[in-house]
Design an enzyme around this catalytic site. Structure first.
Site, PDB file in Angstrom:
ATOM      1  N   MET A 182       0.117 -34.365  -8.937  1.00  9.73           N
ATOM      2  CA  MET A 182      -1.148 -35.113  -8.689  1.00  9.73           C
ATOM      3  C   MET A 182      -1.132 -35.818 -10.069  1.00  9.73           C
ATOM      4  O   MET A 182      -0.522 -36.013 -10.870  1.00  9.73           O
ATOM      5  CB  MET A 182      -2.428 -34.131  -8.714  1.00  9.73           C
ATOM      6  CG  MET A 182      -2.100 -33.145  -7.512  1.00  9.73           C
ATOM      7  SD  MET A 182      -3.471 -31.929  -7.328  1.00  9.73           S
ATOM      8  CE  MET A 182      -5.068 -33.051  -6.742  1.00  9.73           C
ATOM      9  N   HIS A 183      -2.456 -36.670  -9.991  1.00 10.80           N
ATOM     10  CA  HIS A 183      -3.068 -37.352 -11.109  1.00 10.80           C
ATOM     11  C   HIS A 183      -2.233 -38.750 -11.451  1.00 10.80           C
ATOM     12  O   HIS A 183      -2.757 -39.454 -12.368  1.00 10.80           O
ATOM     13  CB  HIS A 183      -3.232 -36.504 -12.292  1.00 10.80           C
ATOM     14  CG  HIS A 183      -3.757 -35.151 -11.890  1.00 10.80           C
ATOM     15  ND1 HIS A 183      -5.033 -35.058 -11.290  1.00 10.80           N
ATOM     16  CD2 HIS A 183      -3.597 -33.919 -12.269  1.00 10.80           C
ATOM     17  CE1 HIS A 183      -5.232 -33.923 -11.059  1.00 10.80           C
ATOM     18  NE2 HIS A 183      -4.505 -33.222 -11.629  1.00 10.80           N
ATOM     19  N   ASP A 190       0.216 -31.149  -4.624  1.00 14.16           N
ATOM     20  CA  ASP A 190       1.042 -30.134  -4.579  1.00 14.16           C
ATOM     21  C   ASP A 190       0.506 -28.777  -4.468  1.00 14.16           C
ATOM     22  O   ASP A 190       0.962 -27.954  -3.843  1.00 14.16           O
ATOM     23  CB  ASP A 190       2.167 -30.246  -5.870  1.00 14.16           C
ATOM     24  CG  ASP A 190       1.107 -30.489  -7.157  1.00 14.16           C
ATOM     25  OD1 ASP A 190      -0.095 -30.185  -7.154  1.00 14.16           O
ATOM     26  OD2 ASP A 190       1.892 -30.537  -8.313  1.00 14.16           O
TER      27      ASP A 190
END
Length: 483
Positions: A79-80, A235
């Site tokens: 992520m991110h 995830d």
């Protein structure tokens, strides 16, 4: 047949399963991470594409008949990350990853801005996407000016697969641009970080169709017909789909490189000040909350490297059942910390070392320190009103019954260990593809694994470990003043 692609930090994994959930096989391809400066963590998005092609070629070679029957692909990913592309879909710079902390000042400023926590439901952590773009604006203005779209890592891979700029709710929730309650991009949040709606991908739910595999890839991989690509999930949301953590009261603890304590929620009930993440789940009308510690088994890996013994060798020194708490305290902040401290600068420490301290005692201290950190996460989740009766343990660390018994005792909860088999993010992604392609309800597909063993708390040691944990909580404030 369906494939789940899990785009991790160190590599991509492809899992091939049948519609009934039976696992056919998998393939993996690795890639590197660049650290050009202290606190920086970057990756070349083209490496993800190369890894995807390698994995698909491997699956086709090993399972030609099953691969040729492919009907859907699901995506999971780290992520991110901020993947910036221009108006011609060219990548403008290396992707800034989730564990990059260069934007800590931008994160703090954005976090203190009116309505940001209220709309996003979360603290703005340095690892989130929005402060990364503010850093680019402040430090690479020519790149910022050319940015036409920002794609999260798995969504850049989706663009390669489908040619579409599409994201989904669970991953978007970690950007600080999504109104997590309404599951829509927020104009106000975007404006506060100098971004616009047209720079965002179109959003779908993780169990919905996000596009079709491009004709060029259908031909390249020797497939035929329509191959759908599902929305997929970040995830942790995908891992929750893989282990069937979908409804209120269900939760898992992941002892991986990082440590995650995740619980499913039937409604959105954030408490940002607890540093608990409140995100959309990968299926409609569901959310999840999680506490995250940045180094879990990574702490044991660090000790392993320094002592010259494998993690398995160190773990074996402790046996399979816990004893009273050790006399050495380990603070597990080797990479900073998220929940509950939101502190990118804190670092780890040993306290109480003695000339007689052995490898066994150091290993016990590390496992206890990580477990106390996860108990911090548990306490933060309880502040949000979370009630749990039991947990499921996954990740490499869950292979140590010693470690699981330690956690069960600290949480005073039974912890289930699943049977050996496939579960996790790649399976969750494949399950989301099944839902998208067949219209099956997530509840019928996202089933929990069979349980091999339940580890119960050690009632004779609960009081001792409670006292040790309370001692642990008093060390952080002092340690912080010394760094």
């Amino acid at each position: 047949m369906f494939i789940g692609l899990d785009l991790g930090t160190s590599g991509l994994r492809a899992l091939l399963i049948a519609e009934n959930g039976a696992v056919i096989g998998d393939s993996e391809a690795s890639y590197g991470v660049s650290h050009p400066h202290m606190g920086w963590s970057e990756q070349n998005p083209q490496d993800w594409i190369a890894a995807c092609n390698d994995c698909m070629a491997s699956l086709k070679e090993k399972f030609p008949n099953e691969f040729s029957a492919l009907k859907g692909i699901g995506l999971s990913g780290q992520m991110h990350g901020a993947t910036l592309i221009d108006g011609d879909d060219n990548v403008l710079r290396p992707c800034i990853l989730w564990n990059d902390t260069r934007s800590h000042e931008e994160a703090a400023n954005l976090d203190s801005t009116e309505n940001v926590r209220e709309l996003s439901g979360n603290i703005v952590f340095p690892g989130f996407t929005a402060p990364k773009l503010l850093w680019v604006k402040n430090n690479e203005p020519e790149i910022f000016a050319k940015t036409a779209k920002v794609l999260l890592p798995k969504d850049f891979l989706r663009f390669y697969l489908t040619g579409e700029h599409v994201g989904e709710m669970s991953d978007a929730a970690g950007t600080t641009w999504l109104n997590v309650r309404t599951r829509q991009w927020s104009d106000e949040l975007l404006e506060k970080s100098a971004m616009r709606q047209d720079q965002m991908p179109h959003l779908v739910e993780g169990s919905e169709i996000s596009g079709n595999l491009r004709d060029e890839l259908v031909a390249k991989w020797g497939l035929s017909g329509r191959i759908i690509v599902a929305g997929g999930g970040g995830d942790n949301a995908a891992a929750a789909c893989g282990v069937g953590t979908m409804s209120e009261g269900q939760g898992f603890i992941s002892l991986g490189t990082s440590g995650v304590l995740l619980v499913a929620k039937d409604n959105f009930s954030p408490m940002p000040e607890s540093a608990v993440h409140s995100f959309c789940h990968a299926v409609p009308n569901k959310w999840y909350q999680m506490g995250v510690m940045l180094a879990a088994t990574d702490c044991l890996n660090w000790l392993s490297q320094n002592l010259g013994k494998s993690p398995a060798e160190l773990s074996a020194l402790l046996g399979n059942t816990i004893v009273e708490p050790g006399t050495i305290q380990f603070m597990p902040y080797l990479s900073g910390e998220r929940t509950p401290h939101n502190d990118s600068k804190i670092r780890g420490a040993f306290l109480g070392l003695d000339v007689s301290s052995s490898h066994k005692e150091l290993t016990q201290a590390v496992m206890e320190g990580v477990s106390y950190g996860l108990r911090d996460n548990f306490e933060a989740l309880k502040l949000t009103g979370t009630n749990l009766n039991r947990l499921l343990a996954i990740g490499g660390g869950s292979q140590s019954t010693y470690w699981v018994e330690l956690l069960a005792t600290l949480f005073n909860l039974p912890i289930d260990i699943p049977e050996q088999g496939e579960f996790g993010a790649a399976l969750g992604a494949a399950r989301l593809a099944i839902c998208a392609a067949t219209g099956a309800s997530p509840d019928s597909i996202m089933t929990p694994p069979k349980i091999a063993q339940t580890i119960n708390p050690r009632s004779d040691l609960i009081v001792d470990y409670e006292a040790a944990y309370q001692k642990f909580t008093k060390i952080y404030p002092t340690l912080r003043t010394l760094l």
